[in-house]
Design a protein around this motif. Structure first.
Motif, PDB file in Angstrom:
ATOM      1  N   VAL A 133       0.836  -1.105  -0.017  1.00 55.49           N
ATOM      2  CA  VAL A 133       0.079  -0.140   0.130  1.00 55.49           C
ATOM      3  C   VAL A 133       0.816   1.300   0.010  1.00 55.49           C
ATOM      4  CG1 VAL A 133      -1.908   1.237   1.374  1.00 55.49           C
ATOM      5  CG2 VAL A 133      -1.725  -1.166   1.283  1.00 55.49           C
ATOM      6  N   GLU A 134       0.820   1.927  -1.181  1.00 52.81           N
ATOM      7  CA  GLU A 134       1.745   3.019  -0.987  1.00 52.81           C
ATOM      8  C   GLU A 134       1.216   4.316  -0.156  1.00 52.81           C
ATOM      9  OE1 GLU A 134       2.271   4.061  -5.349  1.00 52.81           O
ATOM     10  OE2 GLU A 134       3.289   2.241  -5.573  1.00 52.81           O
ATOM     11  N   GLY A 135       0.084   4.460   0.286  1.00 56.29           N
ATOM     12  CA  GLY A 135      -0.759   5.377   1.141  1.00 56.29           C
ATOM     13  C   GLY A 135      -0.705   4.812   2.411  1.00 56.29           C
ATOM     14  N   SER A 136      -1.656   5.197   3.136  1.00 55.18           N
ATOM     15  CA  SER A 136      -1.933   4.551   4.464  1.00 55.18           C
ATOM     16  C   SER A 136      -3.152   3.584   4.586  1.00 55.18           C
ATOM     17  CB  SER A 136      -2.558   6.061   5.402  1.00 55.18           C
ATOM     18  OG  SER A 136      -1.487   6.988   5.434  1.00 55.18           O
ATOM     19  N   ALA A 137      -3.125   3.110   5.645  1.00 47.47           N
ATOM     20  CA  ALA A 137      -3.996   1.882   5.790  1.00 47.47           C
ATOM     21  C   ALA A 137      -4.950   2.087   7.145  1.00 47.47           C
ATOM     22  CB  ALA A 137      -3.339   0.646   6.006  1.00 47.47           C
ATOM     23  N   GLY A 138      -6.161   1.811   7.480  1.00 44.28           N
ATOM     24  CA  GLY A 138      -7.078   2.081   8.394  1.00 44.28           C
ATOM     25  C   GLY A 138      -6.607   1.096   9.618  1.00 44.28           C
ATOM     26  N   ASP A 139      -7.651   0.580  10.331  1.00 42.02           N
ATOM     27  CA  ASP A 139      -7.688  -0.112  11.448  1.00 42.02           C
ATOM     28  C   ASP A 139      -7.556  -1.783  11.135  1.00 42.02           C
ATOM     29  OD1 ASP A 139      -7.760   2.174  12.989  1.00 42.02           O
ATOM     30  OD2 ASP A 139      -9.947   1.799  13.613  1.00 42.02           O
ATOM     31  N   ARG A 144      -4.673 -11.433  12.387  1.00 43.07           N
ATOM     32  CA  ARG A 144      -4.357 -12.913  12.203  1.00 43.07           C
ATOM     33  C   ARG A 144      -3.411 -13.262  10.999  1.00 43.07           C
ATOM     34  NH1 ARG A 144      -7.272 -15.649  15.960  1.00 43.07           N
ATOM     35  NH2 ARG A 144      -8.737 -14.630  16.841  1.00 43.07           N
ATOM     36  N   MET A 145      -2.650 -12.587  10.658  1.00 45.33           N
ATOM     37  CA  MET A 145      -1.683 -12.864   9.455  1.00 45.33           C
ATOM     38  C   MET A 145      -0.658 -13.996   9.769  1.00 45.33           C
ATOM     39  SD  MET A 145       1.029 -10.377   7.782  1.00 45.33           S
ATOM     40  CE  MET A 145       2.084 -10.474   6.435  1.00 45.33           C
ATOM     41  N   ARG A 146      -0.618 -14.919   8.869  1.00 44.64           N
ATOM     42  CA  ARG A 146       0.065 -16.093   9.130  1.00 44.64           C
ATOM     43  C   ARG A 146       1.464 -16.267   8.291  1.00 44.64           C
ATOM     44  NH1 ARG A 146      -0.775 -21.402  10.990  1.00 44.64           N
ATOM     45  NH2 ARG A 146      -2.820 -20.854  11.757  1.00 44.64           N
ATOM     46  N   ARG A 147       1.234 -15.853   6.887  1.00 48.08           N
ATOM     47  CA  ARG A 147       2.498 -15.521   6.267  1.00 48.08           C
ATOM     48  C   ARG A 147       2.438 -14.473   5.330  1.00 48.08           C
ATOM     49  NH1 ARG A 147       1.222 -21.046   5.238  1.00 48.08           N
ATOM     50  NH2 ARG A 147       2.382 -22.355   6.604  1.00 48.08           N
ATOM     51  N   GLY A 148       3.649 -14.230   4.524  1.00 45.35           N
ATOM     52  CA  GLY A 148       3.469 -13.013   3.388  1.00 45.35           C
ATOM     53  C   GLY A 148       4.068 -11.737   4.096  1.00 45.35           C
ATOM     54  N   GLU A 149       3.957 -10.941   3.109  1.00 44.88           N
ATOM     55  CA  GLU A 149       4.618  -9.434   3.499  1.00 44.88           C
ATOM     56  C   GLU A 149       3.249  -8.541   3.379  1.00 44.88           C
ATOM     57  OE1 GLU A 149       7.901  -9.039   0.875  1.00 44.88           O
ATOM     58  OE2 GLU A 149       8.807 -10.731   1.822  1.00 44.88           O
ATOM     59  N   ILE A 150       3.170  -7.487   4.237  1.00 48.65           N
ATOM     60  CA  ILE A 150       2.632  -6.312   3.970  1.00 48.65           C
ATOM     61  C   ILE A 150       3.576  -4.994   4.092  1.00 48.65           C
ATOM     62  CG2 ILE A 150       0.653  -4.753   4.837  1.00 48.65           C
ATOM     63  CD1 ILE A 150      -0.698  -7.204   5.778  1.00 48.65           C
ATOM     64  N   TRP A 151       3.401  -4.234   3.091  1.00 52.22           N
ATOM     65  CA  TRP A 151       4.294  -2.929   3.209  1.00 52.22           C
ATOM     66  C   TRP A 151       3.404  -1.658   3.151  1.00 52.22           C
ATOM     67  CZ3 TRP A 151       8.813  -4.027   4.855  1.00 52.22           C
ATOM     68  CH2 TRP A 151       9.480  -5.183   4.749  1.00 52.22           C
ATOM     69  N   ILE A 152       3.339  -0.910   4.146  1.00 50.49           N
ATOM     70  CA  ILE A 152       2.557   0.390   4.134  1.00 50.49           C
ATOM     71  C   ILE A 152       3.467   1.565   4.036  1.00 50.49           C
ATOM     72  CG2 ILE A 152       0.562   1.546   5.408  1.00 50.49           C
ATOM     73  CD1 ILE A 152      -0.189  -1.246   6.593  1.00 50.49           C
ATOM     74  N   GLY A 153       3.264   2.514   2.839  1.00 51.75           N
ATOM     75  CA  GLY A 153       4.085   3.583   2.781  1.00 51.75           C
ATOM     76  C   GLY A 153       3.809   4.876   3.680  1.00 51.75           C
ATOM     77  N   GLY A 154       2.399   4.877   4.148  1.00 51.30           N
ATOM     78  CA  GLY A 154       1.946   6.054   5.103  1.00 51.30           C
ATOM     79  C   GLY A 154       1.807   5.520   6.591  1.00 51.30           C
ATOM     80  N   VAL A 171       5.833  -0.694   8.089  1.00 56.17           N
ATOM     81  CA  VAL A 171       4.938   0.691   8.035  1.00 56.17           C
ATOM     82  C   VAL A 171       5.971   1.715   8.227  1.00 56.17           C
ATOM     83  CG1 VAL A 171       3.227   2.138   9.285  1.00 56.17           C
ATOM     84  CG2 VAL A 171       3.045  -0.373   9.092  1.00 56.17           C
ATOM     85  N   LYS A 172       5.982   2.580   7.287  1.00 54.55           N
ATOM     86  CA  LYS A 172       7.037   3.652   7.179  1.00 54.55           C
ATOM     87  C   LYS A 172       6.466   5.082   8.101  1.00 54.55           C
ATOM     88  CE  LYS A 172       9.066   7.025   4.146  1.00 54.55           C
ATOM     89  NZ  LYS A 172       9.071   7.783   2.772  1.00 54.55           N
ATOM     90  N   GLY A 173       5.179   5.189   8.231  1.00 50.80           N
ATOM     91  CA  GLY A 173       4.670   6.032   9.190  1.00 50.80           C
ATOM     92  C   GLY A 173       4.450   5.758  10.407  1.00 50.80           C
ATOM     93  N   ASP A 174       3.403   6.493  10.913  1.00 49.49           N
ATOM     94  CA  ASP A 174       2.990   6.188  12.416  1.00 49.49           C
ATOM     95  C   ASP A 174       1.862   5.169  12.454  1.00 49.49           C
ATOM     96  OD1 ASP A 174       4.413   8.343  13.290  1.00 49.49           O
ATOM     97  OD2 ASP A 174       2.934   9.971  12.715  1.00 49.49           O
ATOM     98  N   PHE A 190       8.974  -0.820  11.649  1.00 50.71           N
ATOM     99  CA  PHE A 190       8.524   0.405  11.866  1.00 50.71           C
ATOM    100  C   PHE A 190       9.666   1.596  11.225  1.00 50.71           C
ATOM    101  CE2 PHE A 190       5.439  -1.370  14.534  1.00 50.71           C
ATOM    102  CZ  PHE A 190       4.351  -0.843  14.006  1.00 50.71           C
ATOM    103  N   GLY A 191       9.101   2.781  10.403  1.00 50.22           N
ATOM    104  CA  GLY A 191      10.021   3.504  10.213  1.00 50.22           C
ATOM    105  C   GLY A 191      10.335   4.777  10.837  1.00 50.22           C
ATOM    106  N   SER A 192       9.421   4.813  12.057  1.00 56.33           N
ATOM    107  CA  SER A 192       9.664   5.601  13.057  1.00 56.33           C
ATOM    108  C   SER A 192       9.321   5.020  14.096  1.00 56.33           C
ATOM    109  CB  SER A 192       8.633   6.876  12.760  1.00 56.33           C
ATOM    110  OG  SER A 192       7.250   6.462  12.474  1.00 56.33           O
ATOM    111  N   ARG A 193       9.433   5.565  15.472  1.00 57.28           N
ATOM    112  CA  ARG A 193       9.301   5.107  16.594  1.00 57.28           C
ATOM    113  C   ARG A 193       7.722   4.867  16.927  1.00 57.28           C
ATOM    114  NH1 ARG A 193      13.344   3.751  19.857  1.00 57.28           N
ATOM    115  NH2 ARG A 193      12.192   3.598  21.592  1.00 57.28           N
ATOM    116  N   VAL A 194       7.316   3.763  17.577  1.00 53.74           N
ATOM    117  CA  VAL A 194       6.138   3.780  18.084  1.00 53.74           C
ATOM    118  C   VAL A 194       6.016   3.425  19.586  1.00 53.74           C
ATOM    119  CG1 VAL A 194       5.273   2.961  15.768  1.00 53.74           C
ATOM    120  CG2 VAL A 194       5.885   1.132  17.381  1.00 53.74           C
TER     121      VAL A 194
END
Lengths: 252, 323
Positions: A133-139, A144-154, A171-174, A190-194
């Motif tokens: 996802v090049e932008g942001s994602a919701g809640d 329950r992810m088991r395998r694979g990769e999710i990359w969120i640019g926002g 997750v690059k953002g917050d 995370f790309g920034s501290r959480v």
């Protein structure tokens, strides 16, 4: 193999459920056959042809589905997708990439809630493949992810990676509240501290591994560069369930 | 045939089928990498007693390795897949896992669908993690649209983590390509051998597993002692020239053999051509008399490298089904 283009005819007034779109099945269909496929919507059943203009080009190396137009009202795009690539050129609705099994899905905008998560009573969310996802994602992303990769640019909303079993989420953002509740294994980057719940996650310690070099070379995202990877810390958890997941974030 | 004044004998090198694999070893710096590779390839000269024949194939720059660090490619050859599957995890466990900052990856591209026969690496070594090991799959989307994840193991160790790919494919290969340098003196064959090995060092797909790339104890098949299946190649021993059937000319006082294992017939043939040419160029004036090869009358293997054909550009008589 064929490349299928779905162009939204006009803005949708009702929510449309796209979970029945299967690229592996559509790859052998003509444009007319695809137009006749029915999709459930909040105002009754519609066909793909009602919502989208359809074009099919052959000669693609892999099956490919490109969706154009604002798809914020379209839910479940990429449900159980397993072969080839789905590209959404704009925002998408909830449950995008739900239960993804393989292949790749790219969203060139924002995603709604439950990104990659399970639909209904399913006990397993994403189970393979790449969801970008090049932008942001919701809640509830990566629930329950088991395998694979999710990359969120926002940024990402609350309850990221709840009950995550394994896999990788970046997750690059917050990130919102309640990160990785019930996480068993897997990696959050995370790309920034959480802020993590100190009762559930260990204190951060400096992290070095040759695996970071592999990740920098092979990642499907461009924000995992050496500047970030060289200053990572890792927290382990969720300790409440004896989880061995790991959360990487840059040093403060 | 003469090459730079050195006689190339009309004979052939006889080689045999082997199973092989390639590993990529990396480390934070070149020194750790080379030290680990030296240990991994130590005592890997001949399958007669070492289990496998193994050596560094090529030095890799950070741009050429999976994790962007200095590395080497190591080739390993065994007489059977089973032996390879036994020896590689042992050596990796004792020589790579133990060496600070190292990581170990598959050097044969392709997963189980390409190379169904696999040599375990991380698959075996992960248990050292005592339950703390982490499996990570990197998703790889192939051109056909299918995801073929590559599995790595991250094993906690005292400098951080040892990263190791799950397994590596094994392929059919050839062992025992060779040529023998015959000279007037030890110095003449040393000069020839070193020139040959230097020229062959960076060629892809081959190794010369003996110390310095050469052996003085070239062997023949069989022995007068029933327990041995190989013994000294008496036809090339200068001290036996007057007491046994000899293949050495009267003025020859030393011979050494360069043994080559390779991933394919053509790679071995090319390396022999390059090595022999370099040896003749460098040592013709130093007393290199002739170049010959070890053949055992067809008793050892089906791959025959005719020395003259290496320089004629003719077909090298590669048997059907050769790798």
């Amino acid at each position: 193999m064929s490349q299928i283009h779905l162009r939204l005819r006009s803005e949708l007034s009702a929510k449309v459920d796209a979970a029945s779109i299967r690229l592996d099945e559509w790859a052998s269909k003509s444009a007319k056959e695809i137009e006749r496929v029915s999709l459930p919507s909040s105002t009754g059943s519609v066909t793909v042809g009602d919502c989208f203009s359809v074009s099919v080009q052959s000669g693609s190396e892999m099956p490919r589905l490109v969706l154009e137009g604002c798809l914020k009202s379209v839910t479940g795009i990429g449900f159980q997708h397993k072969v080839g690539e789905i590209v959404c050129e704009s925002n998408v609705g909830d449950y995008a990439g739900s239960c993804l099994l393989g292949g790749r899905m790219i969203v060139r905008g924002d995603a709604g809630d439950h990104l990659g998560g399970p639909i209904g009573s399913r006990g397993v969310g994403m189970n393979g493949g790449q969801l970008i996802v090049e932008g942001s994602a919701g809640d509830d992303a990566g629930h329950r992810m088991r395998r694979g990769e999710i990359w969120i640019g926002g940024d990402v909303g609350d309850q990221l990676a709840g009950w995550m079993v394994a896999g990788t989420i970046g997750v690059k953002g917050d990130a919102g509240e309640q990160i990785a509740y019930g996480m068993r294994r897997g990696t959050l980057i995370f790309g920034s501290r959480v802020a993590l719940d100190e009762r559930r996650f260990s204190k951060p310690i400096p992290f070095r591994s040759a695996y970071l070099g592999l990740l920098e070379r092979g990642a499907a995202t461009n924000w995992l560069h050496a500047d970030l990877l060289d200053r990572l810390e890792v927290c382990r958890g969720d300790r409440n369930i004896d989880g061995r997941g790991e959360v990487w974030m840059p040093r403060g | 045939m003469q090459l730079h004044g050195v006689t190339i004998e009309d004979t052939f090198a006889e080689a045999f089928d082997m199973k092989a694999t390639r590993l990529i070893l990396t480390a934070d710096d070149r020194r750790w990498c080379d030290e680990s590779a030296a240990a991994m390839c130590g005592f890997g000269t001949s399958v007669i007693a070492c289990g496998i024949e193994t050596a560094v194939e090529q030095t890799l720059s950070p741009e050429q390795t999976p994790d962007g660090r200095p590395g080497v490619a190591i080739l390993a050859f065994a007489v059977s897949g089973k032996e390879l599957e036994k020896q590689i995890p042992r050596r990796a466990g004792q020589c790579v896992l133990t060496c600070p900052t190292t990581a170990l990856y598959a050097g044969i591209p392709g997963g189980r669908d390409v190379h169904p026969k696999r040599v375990p690496i991380g698959k075996s070594l992960r248990y050292f993690g005592d339950g703390h090991q982490i499996s990570k799959q990197v998703q790889q989307l192939d051109p056909d649209g299918k995801t073929r994840p590559v599995r790595y193991w991250r094993i906690p160790v005292m400098d951080g983590e040892f990263v190791c790919q799950h397994d590596v494919g094994r392929v059919d290969a050839i062992g025992g390509g060779n040529f023998i340098l015959v000279g007037r003196s030890m110095n003449s064959v040393t000069v020839a051998c070193r020139a040959a090995i230097d020229a062959m060092r960076e060629l892809p797909g081959i190794i010369t597993p003996f110390p310095g790339g050469a052996t003085r104890s070239g062997s023949k098949v069989g022995s007068k002692y029933a327990a041995l299946f190989a013994s000294t190649n008496d036809a090339f021993c200068p001290t036996l020239r007057e007491v046994a059937s000899s293949e050495l000319p009267a003025e020859a006082n030393a011979a050494i053999e360069i043994v080559i294992d390779g991933m394919s017939f053509s790679e071995i043939a090319e390396s022999m051509r390059v090595g022999i040419t370099a040896a003749c160029e460098a040592a013709a004036s130093e007393g290199l008399l002739r170049v010959t090869a070890g053949n055992y009358g067809g008793k050892l293997g089906r791959h025959h490298f005719k020395l003259k054909d290496l320089f004629s550009g003719e077909s090298l008589g590669q048997p059907e089904g050769s790798p």
